[in-house]
Design an enzyme around this catalytic site. Structure first.
Site, PDB file in Angstrom:
ATOM      1  NE  ARG A 150      30.209  35.446  42.662  1.00  0.00           N
ATOM      2  CZ  ARG A 150      31.489  35.822  42.623  1.00  0.00           C
ATOM      3  NH1 ARG A 150      32.334  35.361  43.519  1.00  0.00           N
ATOM      4  NH2 ARG A 150      31.918  36.666  41.695  1.00  0.00           N
ATOM      5  CG  ASN A 178      43.347  41.130  41.753  1.00  0.00           C
ATOM      6  OD1 ASN A 178      43.604  42.341  41.739  1.00  0.00           O
ATOM      7  ND2 ASN A 178      42.719  40.521  40.757  1.00  0.00           N
ATOM      8  CB  ALA A 184      -4.191  65.079  75.702  1.00  0.00           C
TER       9      ALA A 184
HETATM   10  C1  UD1 Z   1      37.578  39.604  40.470  1.00  0.00           C
HETATM   11  C2  UD1 Z   1      38.992  39.161  40.136  1.00  0.00           C
HETATM   12  C3  UD1 Z   1      39.657  38.671  41.414  1.00  0.00           C
HETATM   13  C4  UD1 Z   1      39.648  39.763  42.464  1.00  0.00           C
HETATM   14  C5  UD1 Z   1      38.239  40.286  42.698  1.00  0.00           C
HETATM   15  C6  UD1 Z   1      38.289  41.516  43.559  1.00  0.00           C
HETATM   16  C7  UD1 Z   1      38.933  38.280  37.852  1.00  0.00           C
HETATM   17  C8  UD1 Z   1      38.904  37.061  37.020  1.00  0.00           C
HETATM   18  N1  UD1 Z   1      38.941  38.095  39.175  1.00  0.00           N
HETATM   19  O1  UD1 Z   1      36.892  38.456  40.907  1.00  0.00           O
HETATM   20  O2  UD1 Z   1      40.991  38.282  41.160  1.00  0.00           O
HETATM   21  O3  UD1 Z   1      40.187  39.301  43.673  1.00  0.00           O
HETATM   22  O4  UD1 Z   1      37.614  40.660  41.460  1.00  0.00           O
HETATM   23  O5  UD1 Z   1      37.035  41.910  43.996  1.00  0.00           O
HETATM   24  O6  UD1 Z   1      38.983  39.364  37.315  1.00  0.00           O
HETATM   25  N2  UD1 Z   1      32.419  42.148  35.092  1.00  0.00           N
HETATM   26  C9  UD1 Z   1      32.144  42.617  33.831  1.00  0.00           C
HETATM   27  N3  UD1 Z   1      31.973  41.707  32.818  1.00  0.00           N
HETATM   28  C10 UD1 Z   1      32.072  40.389  33.023  1.00  0.00           C
HETATM   29  C11 UD1 Z   1      32.381  39.896  34.300  1.00  0.00           C
HETATM   30  C12 UD1 Z   1      32.548  40.830  35.332  1.00  0.00           C
HETATM   31  O7  UD1 Z   1      32.042  43.826  33.612  1.00  0.00           O
HETATM   32  O8  UD1 Z   1      31.906  39.648  32.057  1.00  0.00           O
HETATM   33  C13 UD1 Z   1      32.558  43.123  36.189  1.00  0.00           C
HETATM   34  C14 UD1 Z   1      31.588  42.859  37.319  1.00  0.00           C
HETATM   35  O9  UD1 Z   1      30.385  43.593  37.121  1.00  0.00           O
HETATM   36  C15 UD1 Z   1      32.368  43.312  38.542  1.00  0.00           C
HETATM   37  C16 UD1 Z   1      33.821  43.154  38.141  1.00  0.00           C
HETATM   38  O10 UD1 Z   1      33.851  42.999  36.740  1.00  0.00           O
HETATM   39  O11 UD1 Z   1      32.115  44.661  38.853  1.00  0.00           O
HETATM   40  C17 UD1 Z   1      34.449  41.907  38.788  1.00  0.00           C
HETATM   41  O12 UD1 Z   1      33.715  40.768  38.410  1.00  0.00           O
HETATM   42  P1  UD1 Z   1      33.346  39.624  39.454  1.00  0.00           P
HETATM   43  O13 UD1 Z   1      32.619  38.562  38.742  1.00  0.00           O
HETATM   44  O14 UD1 Z   1      32.739  40.202  40.643  1.00  0.00           O
HETATM   45  O15 UD1 Z   1      34.805  39.084  39.771  1.00  0.00           O
HETATM   46  P2  UD1 Z   1      35.308  38.358  41.086  1.00  0.00           P
HETATM   47  O16 UD1 Z   1      34.956  36.929  41.009  1.00  0.00           O
HETATM   48  O17 UD1 Z   1      34.901  39.110  42.281  1.00  0.00           O
HETATM   49 CA    CA Z   2      33.595  40.820  42.654  1.00  0.00          CA
END
Ligand code: UD1
Ligand code: CA
Length: 453
Positions: free
Chosen positions: A13, A166, A376
């Site tokens: 994103r 969350n 200057a």
């Molecule tokens: C996640 C939460 C959401 C919460 C939000 C808070 C889930 C499914 N959702 O959503 O409920 O409100 O964070 O900010 O958990 N990451 C990995 N491996 C992956 C996918 C993600 O390490 O396969 C890490 C990302 O780098 C990131 C974190 O996990 O730092 C959260 O992932 P992201 O995709 O940003 O989740 P959100 O959609 O923001």
């Molecule tokens: Ca996130």
């Protein structure tokens, strides 16, 4: 307690060729904020889950005194925790989101204390967002008991949902963490959601609770450029508020950008559009006028930095006035009560107390004594096309306007240089150096010329 930082997501994103967690807020990458916060708790082990194909993150974290764990494919937050599980030794796990950089140590401490006090099996750090967002929603039943977390993409009936969100920060007992193995793929996204652990743990009779211990200005998750800029504003507001409490005046606190690493003395006044960066220290009673950028520099007390001035890796002693439109480049030391005026550039030079260069000059690779007057348009010709050379100007020298000092060259104590001179050799103490063609006046020349036309 082990700490697991989830940082293996692709960050699509952000629409960036740079990994999301390496985007910076002020000069520090997002992930470093999270790691620093975790480190400040002195917990036993910090594991950062990263994607092995994102080389920039792997390289960045190499010298960072943490342990990295590979999640081979970014299959979701549950899968990320699962990748770390075999390495964890403690019976409690603190999970942090790698994209939630503004989290404060104090909040984490009270989160951990509450978890211990309430004797729950899993705690969720929650908050109430005040803007449109994409956080997961915490669903409670009539008794306020947590039922599950629903991701925004799976929310069907908006009105029936509480707005509690969350933060992605959790404490889990080991037995609860083991339940990640039971999480199924989300049919819409094809990912394994860590948030689904809530429903599974509930069904098994574990005790869960969510604690709204902070506001979104601390728990913001960065998914988009808009959130990156919002986080930067939140952090700016936090930093500026602290300095106001310590006695710094801001004309408009919403229009300055001050790194958390900067310090500012009491009764200093800061105008709008000022950027203070890196390891900058500003003394007391200073005035920093609008449009100034100062990086990695020390400014002593009672200094005025006038409009549109840039100062990098330099030291300005007390009582000096710099600018407007001055450029102080790295390795410059400017003495007490100096005056460096408009369109003056100083590079890698030491300038003694009480010295003035008020207009339109270039001073490079120079050592300038006390109480020197630089007229200057004076220029140190420090570069011969191959090498840089030094200009030395001793105490109490007067340099007339539009002088060129061809380095290496020395102007000894108390000497004068006539305006418009090109100085190529040493000027002895207390003497006058002048090197310009004598003026010739041709009488009536101008009148004759007019008559011809
Ligand atoms: C996640 C939460 C959401 C919460 C939000 C808070 C889930 C499914 N959702 O959503 O409920 O409100 O964070 O900010 O958990 N990451 C990995 N491996 C992956 C996918 C993600 O390490 O396969 C890490 C990302 O780098 C990131 C974190 O996990 O730092 C959260 O992932 P992201 O995709 O940003 O989740 P959100 O959609 O923001
Ligand atoms: Ca996130």
């Amino acid at each position: 307690m082990d700490v697991v930082v989830l940082a293996a997501g692709l960050g699509t994103r952000m629409k960036s060729s740079m990994p999301k967690v390496l985007h910076k807020i002020f000069e520090k990458p997002i992930i470093e904020y999270v790691i620093d916060c975790a480190k400040s708790l002195n917990l036993s082990n910090i594991f950062v889950v990263i994607n092995p194909s994102i080389k920039k993150v792997t390289e960045h974290l190499e010298n960072y005194e943490i342990q990295t764990v590979f999640q081979d494919e970014p299959k979701g937050t549950a899968h990320a925790l699962l990748s770390a599980l075999p390495y964890l030794k403690s019976d409690k796990i603190l999970v942090l989101n790698g994209d939630t950089p503004l989290l404060r140590k104090e909040t984490l401490i009270s989160f951990i204390e509450t978890f211990n006090k309430d004797k729950v099996d899993m705690a969720i750090l929650s908050f109430y967002p005040k803007r449109e967002h994409s956080y997961g929603r915490i669903i409670r039943d009539e008794d306020k008991k947590i039922k599950r977390i629903v991701e925004i993409t799976d929310i069907e009936d908006e009105l029936n949902l509480s707005l509690e969100a969350n933060s992605g920060i959790y404490i889990l007992k080991r037995e609860v963490a083991e339940l990640v193995k039971e999480i199924r793929e989300n049919p819409k996204k094809g990912e394994f959601y860590l948030t689904d652990i809530v429903e599974i743990a509930n069904n098994k009779g574990f005790k869960l609770e969510a604690y709204p211990l902070a506001e979104e200005d601390e728990l913001i998750g960065i998914n988009t450029r808009a959130e990156l800029s919002l986080a930067k504003k939140y952090l700016r507001d936090r930093v500026v508020k602290e300095w106001m409490e310590k006695g710094v005046t801001f004309y408009d606190p919403s229009l300055v950008w001050i790194s958390p690493s900067v310090t500012i003395g009491q009764d200093t006044i800061i105008y709008p559009n000022v950027f203070l960066e890196g390891n900058t220290k500003i003394g007391q009673n200073c005035i920093i006028f609008q449009g100034v950028r100062i990086k990695d520099s020390i400014i002593e007390d009672n200094v005025q930095i006038k409009d549109s001035t840039v100062i990098e890796s330099s030291y300005i002693k007390s009582g000096s006035k710099i600018g407007p439109f001055a450029h102080i480049r790295p390795q410059t030391i400017i003495g007490k009560e100096c005056r460096i005026g408009n369109f003056v550039e100083v590079k890698k030079s030491t300038i003694g107390d009480g010295t003035k260069a008020a207009h339109l000059s270039y001073i490079g690779d120079s050592e300038i004594g006390n109480n020197v007057n630089i007229g200057a348009g004076t220029i140190t010709c420090n570069y011969d096309g191959q090498k840089k050379h030094k200009t030395i100007i001793e105490d109490n020298v007067f340099i007339g306007s539009d002088t060129q000092l061809v380095a290496p060259v020395r102007v000894c104590k108390g000497a004068y240089i006539g305006a418009g001179s090109t100085i190529t050799k040493e000027v002895p103490e207390d003497s006058l150096a002048i090197s310009r063609t004598p003026q010739k006046n041709i009488s009536g020349w101008a009148k004759k010329r007019r008559e011809k036309n």
